[in-house]
Design a protein around this motif. Structure first.
Motif, PDB file in Angstrom:
ATOM      1  N   ASP A   1       0.837  -1.182  -0.013  1.00 47.95           N
ATOM      2  CA  ASP A   1       0.038   0.035   0.019  1.00 47.95           C
ATOM      3  C   ASP A   1       0.919   1.398  -0.053  1.00 47.95           C
ATOM      4  O   ASP A   1       1.979   1.034   0.180  1.00 47.95           O
ATOM      5  CB  ASP A   1      -0.980   0.133   1.113  1.00 47.95           C
ATOM      6  CG  ASP A   1      -2.254   0.855   0.896  1.00 47.95           C
ATOM      7  OD1 ASP A   1      -2.368   1.363  -0.101  1.00 47.95           O
ATOM      8  OD2 ASP A   1      -3.281   0.483   1.705  1.00 47.95           O
TER       9      ASP A   1
ATOM     10  N   ARG B   1       0.382   0.715   7.285  1.00 47.45           N
ATOM     11  CA  ARG B   1      -0.736  -0.024   7.776  1.00 47.45           C
ATOM     12  C   ARG B   1      -0.521  -0.716   9.094  1.00 47.45           C
ATOM     13  O   ARG B   1       0.646  -1.059   9.298  1.00 47.45           O
ATOM     14  CB  ARG B   1      -1.064  -0.971   6.779  1.00 47.45           C
ATOM     15  CG  ARG B   1      -1.537  -0.306   5.288  1.00 47.45           C
ATOM     16  CD  ARG B   1      -2.627   0.544   5.311  1.00 47.45           C
ATOM     17  NE  ARG B   1      -3.736  -0.166   5.758  1.00 47.45           N
ATOM     18  CZ  ARG B   1      -4.697  -0.804   4.679  1.00 47.45           C
ATOM     19  NH1 ARG B   1      -4.619  -0.384   3.585  1.00 47.45           N
ATOM     20  NH2 ARG B   1      -5.748  -1.400   5.015  1.00 47.45           N
TER      21      ARG B   1
ATOM     22  N   ARG C   1      -1.289  -4.499   9.855  1.00 48.95           N
ATOM     23  CA  ARG C   1      -1.535  -5.599   9.046  1.00 48.95           C
ATOM     24  C   ARG C   1      -1.901  -7.084   9.936  1.00 48.95           C
ATOM     25  O   ARG C   1      -1.242  -7.360  10.716  1.00 48.95           O
ATOM     26  CB  ARG C   1      -0.320  -6.356   8.054  1.00 48.95           C
ATOM     27  CG  ARG C   1      -0.567  -5.272   7.060  1.00 48.95           C
ATOM     28  CD  ARG C   1      -1.391  -5.237   6.155  1.00 48.95           C
ATOM     29  NE  ARG C   1      -1.116  -4.107   4.815  1.00 48.95           N
ATOM     30  CZ  ARG C   1      -2.056  -3.798   3.838  1.00 48.95           C
ATOM     31  NH1 ARG C   1      -3.309  -4.707   4.005  1.00 48.95           N
ATOM     32  NH2 ARG C   1      -1.709  -3.091   3.081  1.00 48.95           N
TER      33      ARG C   1
END
Length: 139
Positions: free
Chosen positions: A124, A128, A130
């Motif tokens: 991405d 993030r 995850r």
């Protein structure tokens, strides 16, 4: 037969962040007490993938370069026009890599080659958290 699911969470930087998660998966397998079967590692989300390779600086760079060739981050993608989030390249890279990997194990040890590691690839365009589901089936 026993089935165990455990979720691991990793903070990533995005932009082709490649993280060796082999030891984390091995720890889940050890704690399970299951001696033989299969372990599946699955990343939740459509902009990340799971793969294996020799996790060393040269190959990490080679993999990063390969992903940039497959789906250049500076190219225009129809997905970007749909959602306006400029991460079409990350979806393509994730689809190419795949979201999961299944590894057989025996005597509580995964059948991985000497230099083969389990790698989380976050494609991405932003950091993030995850979630990785580790699913163990065996006895």
């Amino acid at each position: 037969m026993t089935v165990i699911n455990e979720t691991l969470t990793f903070s990533t930087r995005g932009r082709c962040d490649l993280i060796n998660i082999t030891e984390h998966v091995a720890d889940v397998l050890t704690r399970s007490g299951i001696r033989q079967g299969t372990v599946t590692v699955f990343v939740v989300g459509s902009t990340a993938g799971i793969t294996t390779f020799e996790y060393e600086p040269g190959l990490i760079k080679d993999m990063t370069d390969l992903y940039e060739k497959i789906a250049p981050s500076k190219s225009s993608y129809s997905h970007d026009a749909t959602w306006g989030d400029a991460n079409g390249f990350s979806h393509i890279r994730a689809a190419f890599t795949g979201p999961s990997l299944t590894i057989p194990f025996e005597d509580g040890s995964m059948y991985l080659g000497t230099w083969q590691q389990i790698v989380l690839a976050d494609f991405d365009n932003r950091p993030r958290n995850r979630s990785i589901v580790v699913n163990i089936i065996g006895g």
